[in-house]
Scaffold this motif. Structure first.
Motif, mmCIF file in Angstrom:
data_model
loop_
_atom_site.group_PDB
_atom_site.id
_atom_site.type_symbol
_atom_site.label_atom_id
_atom_site.label_comp_id
_atom_site.label_asym_id
_atom_site.label_seq_id
_atom_site.Cartn_x
_atom_site.Cartn_y
_atom_site.Cartn_z
ATOM 1 N N THR A 7 0.838 -1.196 0.000
ATOM 2 C CA THR A 7 0.000 0.000 0.000
ATOM 3 C C THR A 7 0.876 1.250 0.000
ATOM 4 O OG1 THR A 7 -1.796 -1.112 1.181
ATOM 5 C CG2 THR A 7 -1.755 1.294 1.281
ATOM 6 N N LYS A 8 1.845 1.269 0.881
ATOM 7 C CA LYS A 8 2.741 2.432 0.979
ATOM 8 C C LYS A 8 3.569 2.605 -0.306
ATOM 9 C CE LYS A 8 3.213 2.488 6.033
ATOM 10 N NZ LYS A 8 2.140 1.533 6.367
ATOM 11 N N ALA A 9 3.970 1.487 -0.909
ATOM 12 C CA ALA A 9 4.762 1.573 -2.140
ATOM 13 C C ALA A 9 3.938 2.164 -3.282
ATOM 14 C CB ALA A 9 5.281 0.193 -2.524
ATOM 15 N N CYS A 10 2.668 1.767 -3.393
ATOM 16 C CA CYS A 10 1.799 2.309 -4.448
ATOM 17 C C CYS A 10 1.560 3.797 -4.226
ATOM 18 C CB CYS A 10 0.471 1.563 -4.463
ATOM 19 S SG CYS A 10 0.564 -0.155 -5.041
ATOM 20 N N GLN A 11 1.296 4.179 -3.002
ATOM 21 C CA GLN A 11 1.037 5.585 -2.696
ATOM 22 C C GLN A 11 2.273 6.433 -2.976
ATOM 23 O OE1 GLN A 11 -2.352 4.601 0.712
ATOM 24 N NE2 GLN A 11 -0.349 5.263 1.342
ATOM 25 N N SER A 12 3.433 5.916 -2.592
ATOM 26 C CA SER A 12 4.675 6.650 -2.846
ATOM 27 C C SER A 12 4.951 6.799 -4.337
ATOM 28 C CB SER A 12 5.850 5.939 -2.167
ATOM 29 O OG SER A 12 5.714 5.975 -0.769
ATOM 30 N N PHE A 13 4.600 5.780 -5.105
ATOM 31 C CA PHE A 13 4.798 5.839 -6.554
ATOM 32 C C PHE A 13 4.102 7.068 -7.128
ATOM 33 C CE2 PHE A 13 3.490 5.102 -10.899
ATOM 34 C CZ PHE A 13 4.596 4.536 -11.497
ATOM 35 N N PHE A 14 2.837 7.261 -6.777
ATOM 36 C CA PHE A 14 2.083 8.395 -7.307
ATOM 37 C C PHE A 14 2.606 9.719 -6.767
ATOM 38 C CE2 PHE A 14 -0.784 5.083 -8.562
ATOM 39 C CZ PHE A 14 -1.423 5.587 -9.690
ATOM 40 N N GLU A 15 2.938 9.761 -5.510
ATOM 41 C CA GLU A 15 3.446 10.999 -4.918
ATOM 42 C C GLU A 15 4.768 11.415 -5.568
ATOM 43 O OE1 GLU A 15 1.411 10.025 -0.564
ATOM 44 O OE2 GLU A 15 3.589 9.911 -0.813
ATOM 45 N N ASN A 16 5.641 10.445 -5.795
ATOM 46 C CA ASN A 16 6.961 10.750 -6.342
ATOM 47 C C ASN A 16 6.932 11.025 -7.837
ATOM 48 O OD1 ASN A 16 8.094 10.368 -3.795
ATOM 49 N ND2 ASN A 16 8.519 8.198 -4.154
ATOM 50 N N ARG A 17 6.143 10.247 -8.573
ATOM 51 C CA ARG A 17 6.129 10.396 -10.035
ATOM 52 C C ARG A 17 5.347 11.633 -10.487
ATOM 53 N NH1 ARG A 17 6.607 6.270 -14.787
ATOM 54 N NH2 ARG A 17 5.610 7.393 -16.495
ATOM 55 N N TYR A 18 4.233 11.914 -9.818
ATOM 56 C CA TYR A 18 3.353 12.977 -10.287
ATOM 57 C C TYR A 18 3.300 14.191 -9.360
ATOM 58 C CZ TYR A 18 1.948 9.229 -13.401
ATOM 59 O OH TYR A 18 1.964 8.202 -14.320
ATOM 60 N N GLY A 19 3.943 14.109 -8.224
ATOM 61 C CA GLY A 19 4.008 15.264 -7.337
ATOM 62 C C GLY A 19 2.748 15.535 -6.548
ATOM 63 N N PHE A 20 1.858 14.551 -6.412
ATOM 64 C CA PHE A 20 0.674 14.734 -5.583
ATOM 65 C C PHE A 20 1.119 14.867 -4.117
ATOM 66 C CE2 PHE A 20 -1.313 11.672 -8.854
ATOM 67 C CZ PHE A 20 -1.500 12.705 -9.762
ATOM 68 N N HIS A 21 0.438 15.711 -3.361
ATOM 69 C CA HIS A 21 0.855 15.964 -1.979
ATOM 70 C C HIS A 21 0.759 14.706 -1.120
ATOM 71 C CE1 HIS A 21 1.422 17.946 1.861
ATOM 72 N NE2 HIS A 21 0.282 17.409 2.287
ATOM 73 N N LYS A 22 -0.397 14.050 -1.168
ATOM 74 C CA LYS A 22 -0.594 12.817 -0.397
ATOM 75 C C LYS A 22 -1.535 11.913 -1.170
ATOM 76 C CE LYS A 22 -2.045 11.071 4.162
ATOM 77 N NZ LYS A 22 -0.733 10.468 4.518
ATOM 78 N N CYS A 23 -1.268 10.619 -1.167
ATOM 79 C CA CYS A 23 -2.109 9.648 -1.868
ATOM 80 C C CYS A 23 -2.573 8.563 -0.915
ATOM 81 C CB CYS A 23 -1.353 9.020 -3.028
ATOM 82 S SG CYS A 23 -1.038 10.171 -4.381
ATOM 83 N N LEU A 24 -3.815 8.155 -1.089
ATOM 84 C CA LEU A 24 -4.385 7.074 -0.300
ATOM 85 C C LEU A 24 -5.031 6.065 -1.233
ATOM 86 C CD1 LEU A 24 -6.089 9.171 2.523
ATOM 87 C CD2 LEU A 24 -3.979 7.842 2.721
ATOM 88 N N LEU A 25 -4.598 4.829 -1.156
ATOM 89 C CA LEU A 25 -5.183 3.759 -1.957
ATOM 90 C C LEU A 25 -6.582 3.455 -1.436
ATOM 91 C CD1 LEU A 25 -3.702 2.348 -4.270
ATOM 92 C CD2 LEU A 25 -3.284 0.413 -2.727
ATOM 93 N N THR A 26 -7.523 3.218 -2.341
ATOM 94 C CA THR A 26 -8.899 2.917 -1.968
ATOM 95 C C THR A 26 -9.365 1.645 -2.666
ATOM 96 O OG1 THR A 26 -9.773 4.308 -3.760
ATOM 97 C CG2 THR A 26 -9.461 5.353 -1.603
ATOM 98 N N THR A 27 -10.503 1.135 -2.253
ATOM 99 C CA THR A 27 -11.007 -0.095 -2.850
ATOM 100 C C THR A 27 -11.557 0.131 -4.255
ATOM 101 O OG1 THR A 27 -13.129 0.241 -1.754
ATOM 102 C CG2 THR A 27 -11.552 -1.186 -0.653
ATOM 103 N N SER A 28 -11.819 1.398 -4.606
ATOM 104 C CA SER A 28 -12.326 1.730 -5.942
ATOM 105 C C SER A 28 -12.209 3.236 -6.143
ATOM 106 C CB SER A 28 -13.796 1.312 -6.093
ATOM 107 O OG SER A 28 -14.612 2.055 -5.207
ATOM 108 N N CYS A 29 -12.364 3.667 -7.388
ATOM 109 C CA CYS A 29 -12.459 5.099 -7.659
ATOM 110 C C CYS A 29 -13.749 5.656 -7.064
ATOM 111 C CB CYS A 29 -12.411 5.347 -9.164
ATOM 112 S SG CYS A 29 -12.378 7.094 -9.634
ATOM 113 N N THR A 30 -14.793 4.843 -7.041
ATOM 114 C CA THR A 30 -16.051 5.248 -6.405
ATOM 115 C C THR A 30 -15.810 5.638 -4.958
ATOM 116 O OG1 THR A 30 -17.325 3.790 -7.859
ATOM 117 C CG2 THR A 30 -18.384 4.489 -5.827
ATOM 118 N N ASP A 31 -15.031 4.822 -4.235
ATOM 119 C CA ASP A 31 -14.713 5.151 -2.840
ATOM 120 C C ASP A 31 -13.911 6.442 -2.738
ATOM 121 O OD1 ASP A 31 -16.045 3.215 -1.493
ATOM 122 O OD2 ASP A 31 -14.313 2.026 -0.934
#
Length: 379
Positions: A34-58
């Protein structure tokens, strides 16, 4: 020959990472993957904070909670989108004001937003259809002028850009999907990108069922309890493990999809030049992440006949959204405005098979069948 609309691609590492997740002894979420996926988005795209969810709906439902949407608040969004875009805000009691699409692209028409803004307007939710960017400069100017929160429904828009800036980095909040039909998949799964630092701490609480559990496990508090609204938005570690294997191969997957997208476009161009179909229009401000390839037929009857002709030879082509403003559920609640472009795309847009393992000869077969349908000699 049978050619499905979509075929999930496996990189080869999914089972290995799933095994690692199981062997780690932590199957519930917020572990190493979970932490690795969130870090991927934060580092690659510069998002401030990312949280993995069960769906885009969530992720969208978390957005509505974070923005404190209350009964009677108004939220502006396109009609030509998936029901989740609206449901997340309707669940909080919001009134939806639907915007028509552009004549040249299914994305929302920025010129149609201003007349809908009033003192009850709380948020604008845009959708980057087909992974192509909305006209962000105009939209950002409106949101800033009228102090409206901006949420990006970036379900289709991973690795998409507006004038070189990553999609998902404009709104206070952005929502991504890893459904099996998307470029990067986890079966089901999503991600909330929080770009407003003021929302980050509360987002984590909502994500953890309204508790400060994550802070407790970091040692920031000596016990955790129920401190806010929330729900079980956090996916299991097995979902994250599968997703991480996909993210590691993002560039490979994207390049393959773009190659297939370009092959369709170049081959079908003669049909568009003769006015038999319309091909996707990539706005000058937008990249193309090759999420989907669509064409627009001249009528509903023609699209229906083309779908049937393709299915008769084993090719599974499909249409897309039915406009939400005319849906059985929300139609009676809609304010009565006609949204002709949203209806036009609903009636005429057709999506062709596009996936990593689509072979050149399969794609050529699809192209040949379309030319035969329109009785045009490719030579």
């Amino acid at each position: 020959m049978q050619i499905p609309f979509n075929k999930p691609y496996l990189t080869g590492k999914e089972a290995h990472y799933l095994y690692q997740a199981v062997q780690s002894g932590q199957l519930s979420g917020n572990g190493q993957f979970t932490k690795a996926c969130q870090s991927f988005f934060e580092n690659r795209y510069g998002f401030h904070k990312c949280l993995l969810t069960t769906s885009c709906t969530d992720a969208l439902e978390m957005s509505a909670l974070l923005l404190n949407i209350q009964p009677g608040d108004e939220v502006i969004m396109p009609s030509y989108t998936f029901v989740s875009t609206a449901n997340a805000f309707v669940l909080r009691g919001a009134i939806i004001r639907f915007v028509d699409s552009q004549a040249q692209h299914p994305n929302l028409d920025p010129q149609a937003i201003l007349p809908l803004i009033n003192e009850k307007t709380k948020a604008l939710v845009l959708v980057h259809y087909a992974g192509m960017a909305c006209p962000m400069q105009e939209i950002m100017a409106l949101c800033q002028k009228y102090q409206i929160a901006l949420v990006e429904d970036a379900a289709q828009a991973i690795d998409g850009y507006y004038q070189g800036q990553p999609l998902g980095s404009f709104g206070q909040l952005a929502c991504f999907s890893f459904h099996e039909t998307k470029n990067i998949i986890a079966g089901e799964g999503g991600l909330l990108a929080i770009n407003d630092p003021k929302l980050a701490q509360r987002a984590e609480i909502i994500w953890e069922k309204g508790t400060n559990r994550a802070a407790f496990f970091r040692g920031e508090v000596d016990k955790y309890g129920w401190v806010d609204l929330g729900s079980s938005f956090l996916p299991s570690e097995t979902v994250a493990a599968f997703l991480f294997a996909q993210l590691e191969e993002l560039d490979l997957i994207q390049n393959a999809r773009k190659e297939r997208w370009n092959r369709y476009f170049e081959a079908l161009l003669p049909l568009a030049q003769k006015g038999l179909i319309e091909l996707p229009n990539i706005p000058e401000h937008s990249s193309n992440n090759a999420h989907l390839f669509y064409l627009i037929c001249r009528s509903l009857d023609e699209r229906t006949a083309l779908i049937q002709a393709l299915r008769a030879v084993g090719v599974h082509a499909v249409f897309h959204y039915l406009p939400l403003h005319a849906s059985p559920f929300y139609g009676p609640k809609h304010d009565g405005r006609k949204l002709p472009q949203a209806q036009r795309y609903a009636d005429r847009l057709l999506r062709l098979p596009l996936f990593f393992e689509l072979q050149a000869q399969e794609q050529q077969f699809i192209i040949d069948q379309i030319f035969q349908f329109f009785k045009l000699d490719r030579t």
